[in-house]
Enzyme design. Sequence first.
Site, PDB file in Angstrom:
ATOM      1  N   ASP A   7      32.905  38.711  40.652  1.00 31.09           N
ATOM      2  CA  ASP A   7      34.265  38.804  40.138  1.00 31.09           C
ATOM      3  C   ASP A   7      35.044  37.621  40.726  1.00 31.09           C
ATOM      4  O   ASP A   7      34.630  37.027  41.733  1.00 31.09           O
ATOM      5  CB  ASP A   7      34.875  40.140  40.557  1.00 31.09           C
ATOM      6  CG  ASP A   7      36.315  40.300  40.093  1.00 31.09           C
ATOM      7  OD1 ASP A   7      36.604  39.989  38.922  1.00 31.09           O
ATOM      8  OD2 ASP A   7      37.159  40.728  40.902  1.00 31.09           O
ATOM      9  N   ASP A   9      39.095  37.249  40.703  1.00 29.88           N
ATOM     10  CA  ASP A   9      40.409  37.526  41.285  1.00 29.88           C
ATOM     11  C   ASP A   9      40.316  38.543  42.412  1.00 29.88           C
ATOM     12  O   ASP A   9      39.705  39.604  42.276  1.00 29.88           O
ATOM     13  CB  ASP A   9      41.359  38.026  40.195  1.00 29.88           C
ATOM     14  CG  ASP A   9      41.567  36.978  39.113  1.00 29.88           C
ATOM     15  OD1 ASP A   9      41.815  35.815  39.469  1.00 29.88           O
ATOM     16  OD2 ASP A   9      41.456  37.313  37.922  1.00 29.88           O
TER      17      ASP A   9
END
Length: 220
Positions: A7, A9
């Site tokens: 991922d 963010d």
Amino acid sequence: MNLALFDLDNTLLAGDSDHAWGEFICARGAVDAQAYQARNNAFYEQYKAGTLDNNAFLAFVLEPLARLTRGELDALHADFMREVISTMILPQGQALIRQHREAGDLVAIVTATNAFVTAPIARALGVEHLIATIPAQEDGRFTGAPRGTPAFKAGKITRVEAWLESLALNLHSFPRSWFYSDSLNDLPLLSRVSDPVAVDPDPTLRQHAEQAGWPVISLR
């Protein structure tokens, strides 16, 4: 060869690039700052709570891209990278990417944030493969709508599987597959890999990881 998915963010970045881009275009006068910032903040809180209406959010966040030419957007984004993203990149995240690459693993970033915002960030992190929500384009301009399946919640599984299929692979092609994430929204994909890792997780993901015996790490 193994598979390492990240991922972006609040995992590889110390913050959320989608929300930060909204704040940046408010500061640059590209949108009505007062109205846009209020909605940007509201959507971000919904995302963190796991209650986001992603269709409504994408209609909101992609609309400003349709107002400007690609040249204007690229100039804005270059400033965004220099002034905002450069301070958010986590050195320990870069080191973890490098560790997987040096081990010969196939590495990709899998993010709900749209590819206009995230492609330059992936390049800055040295990651070739980016699976992100795709903003639709016509005649070289963004339309303000998404194209295909957004890379959000279970959509991340759909997009990862399609990407792997394009390489004549699937999740079972790898002895081990990692996914690193901070967010409860990523529980679907975390549950599909052999090695889910919670990174500086939100409270819901932390609780789930502890109950499931998943590793919990910090890159901060």
